[in-house]
Design a protein around this motif. Structure first.
Motif, PDB file in Angstrom:
ATOM      1  N   ASP A  96      -0.101   5.814  -0.172  1.00 22.55           N
ATOM      2  CA  ASP A  96       0.095   5.950   1.275  1.00 22.55           C
ATOM      3  C   ASP A  96       0.902   7.202   1.571  1.00 22.55           C
ATOM      4  OD1 ASP A  96      -1.235   3.645   1.739  1.00 22.55           O
ATOM      5  OD2 ASP A  96       0.485   2.494   2.472  1.00 22.55           O
ATOM      6  N   ASP A  98       3.142   7.558   4.000  1.00 23.32           N
ATOM      7  CA  ASP A  98       4.401   7.358   4.725  1.00 23.32           C
ATOM      8  C   ASP A  98       5.597   7.159   3.799  1.00 23.32           C
ATOM      9  OD1 ASP A  98       3.747   4.927   3.720  1.00 23.32           O
ATOM     10  OD2 ASP A  98       3.724   3.863   5.622  1.00 23.32           O
ATOM     11  N   GLN A 100       6.148   4.939   1.750  1.00 20.27           N
ATOM     12  CA  GLN A 100       6.491   3.554   1.433  1.00 20.27           C
ATOM     13  C   GLN A 100       6.214   3.300  -0.044  1.00 20.27           C
ATOM     14  OE1 GLN A 100       4.369   1.242   4.714  1.00 20.27           O
ATOM     15  NE2 GLN A 100       6.375   0.276   4.635  1.00 20.27           N
ATOM     16  N   ARG A 199       9.146  -1.768  -2.441  1.00 18.04           N
ATOM     17  CA  ARG A 199       8.542  -0.917  -1.432  1.00 18.04           C
ATOM     18  C   ARG A 199       9.615  -0.371  -0.502  1.00 18.04           C
ATOM     19  NH1 ARG A 199       3.582  -1.190   2.537  1.00 18.04           N
ATOM     20  NH2 ARG A 199       2.533   0.538   1.524  1.00 18.04           N
ATOM     21  N   ARG A 202       9.006   2.809   5.840  1.00 19.03           N
ATOM     22  CA  ARG A 202       8.254   3.975   6.297  1.00 19.03           C
ATOM     23  C   ARG A 202       9.237   5.101   6.629  1.00 19.03           C
ATOM     24  NH1 ARG A 202       4.056   6.122   9.257  1.00 19.03           N
ATOM     25  NH2 ARG A 202       2.407   4.825   8.423  1.00 19.03           N
TER      26      ARG A 202
HETATM   27 MG    MG Z   1       2.975   2.110   5.617  1.00 18.47          MG
END
Ligand code: MG
Ligand code: UDP
Length: 313
Positions: A96, A98, A100, A199, A202
């Motif tokens: 991803d 962002d 994350q 995780r 963002r």
């Molecule tokens: Mg995300």
């Protein structure tokens, strides 16, 4: 399969201008520290911000950067598919934009893969900074899916993973319009394993996954990998018919034998409404499958490319 490039990294982008610069730096550092040849494939999925310009600028300055600009927003899974179609690496990572998914974890995925796996996915231990509703729906969805599918799709796992080119090759042979990549990858088989990670929140921007997109994604996952809803519809139909038959016998008995029929308006209404509801639900379930069937029959291209930068152009 031998390949000139060791690692391809696929990054779907939907309004990520705030994250692109850091993402690019961190990914570049990871790849360089690994000491492998690499390409970063940015897929712009109809962003309405400056993401597309940013990725073009990055590509101008760095030959390892490639980009694909789709003609509109096609959704995360299709954006990743567009990247997979272009990946040339012997190993392919999906991440991803962002932050994350920490880019540095790709090094750990890489080491794990050296132990002899074709797929190493990253399983999330923690997911800070997400709404309780998202966490709850995700948790319920992954477990529901796991219990009704025959393919074992890993729980609490997104698409953040590293795959061998062999797996990507087979993935590209799967033409379905409704992509549920993590399910398809499980279905492909070979040796798959995972490592766990926490995780991150963002980094910038807002989530591009609205609840509407999440529901569509969940329905795609279920209908692509399970006939359970159809079986449930059949089962419910039979059960209700069974009950209805008993009620029928009871009613006939009351009318013909004991002559005790009362003005059964309430029971009539209840059963009509109930049966009506069950029928509508059942038709709805069948409709979900038929709708997807018809879209696949149409055989439209999965996405339209507006502009792209290939490796040697
Ligand atoms: Mg995300
Ligand atoms: N994304 C995309 N198309 C979309 C929605 C999201 O390409 O329609 C990208 C987004 O830029 C990010 C990744 O998919 O790189 C995951 O999306 P997001 O972080 O918004 O989802 P969440 O983490 O909230 O589930």
């Amino acid at each position: 399969m031998s390949s000139a490039i060791d690692l391809s990294v696929i990054i779907p982008i939907y309004n990520e201008e705030a994250n692109l610069p850091t993402l690019y730096q961190r990914l570049t550092k990871v790849a360089q520290d690994l000491g492998v040849s690499y390409e970063l494939i940015f897929v712009n999925d109809g962003s309405r911000d400056k993401s597309a310009d940013l990725m073009k600028a990055l590509a101008m300055a760095d030959t390892a950067v490639r980009y694909v600009i789709l003609s509109r927003n096609f959704g995360h899974q299709i954006a990743v598919s567009a990247g997979l179609d272009r990946a040339l690496g012997g190993r392919v990572a999906i991440i991803d934009a962002d932050l994350q998914d920490p880019p540095e974890l790709i090094a750990d995925l890489w080491t794990k893969m050296d132990e002899g796996f074709e797929v190493v996915y990253a399983r999330r231990r923690k997911r800070p900074g997400e709404s309780w509703l998202k966490l709850l729906t995700a948790k319920v969805f992954y477990r529901l899916l796991a219990s009704i599918t025959s393919v074992s799709i890993p729980v609490d796992t997104g698409d953040f993973r590293l795959m061998d080119a062999k797996v990507v090759h087979y993935l590209k042979l799967m033409p379905e319009q409704h992509k549920f990549l993590r399910g398809q990858i499980s279905w492909i088989g070979f040796r798959q394993t995972y490592i766990e990670y926490d995780r991150q929140e963002r980094a910038g921007g807002v989530t591009g996954y609205t609840y509407a997109k999440m529901i569509k994604f969940a329905m795609d996952g279920i209908t692509s990998f399970s006939d359970f809803p159809l079986k449930l519809a059949t089962f419910t139909g039979f059960t209700i018919s069974g009950v209805a038959a008993l009620v029928l016998i009871y009613a006939l008995y009351g009318k013909l034998v004991s002559h005790t029929t009362v003005d059964g308006w309430a029971s009539l209404m209840v059963s009509i409404l109930f049966l009506g509801g069950v029928q509508l639900v059942t038709i709805g379930i069948i409709g979900e499958y038929i709708g997807r069937l018809s879209q696949n029959v149409k055989n439209r291209p999965l996405y339209i490319v507006d502009e792209e930068k290939k490796l040697d152009s």
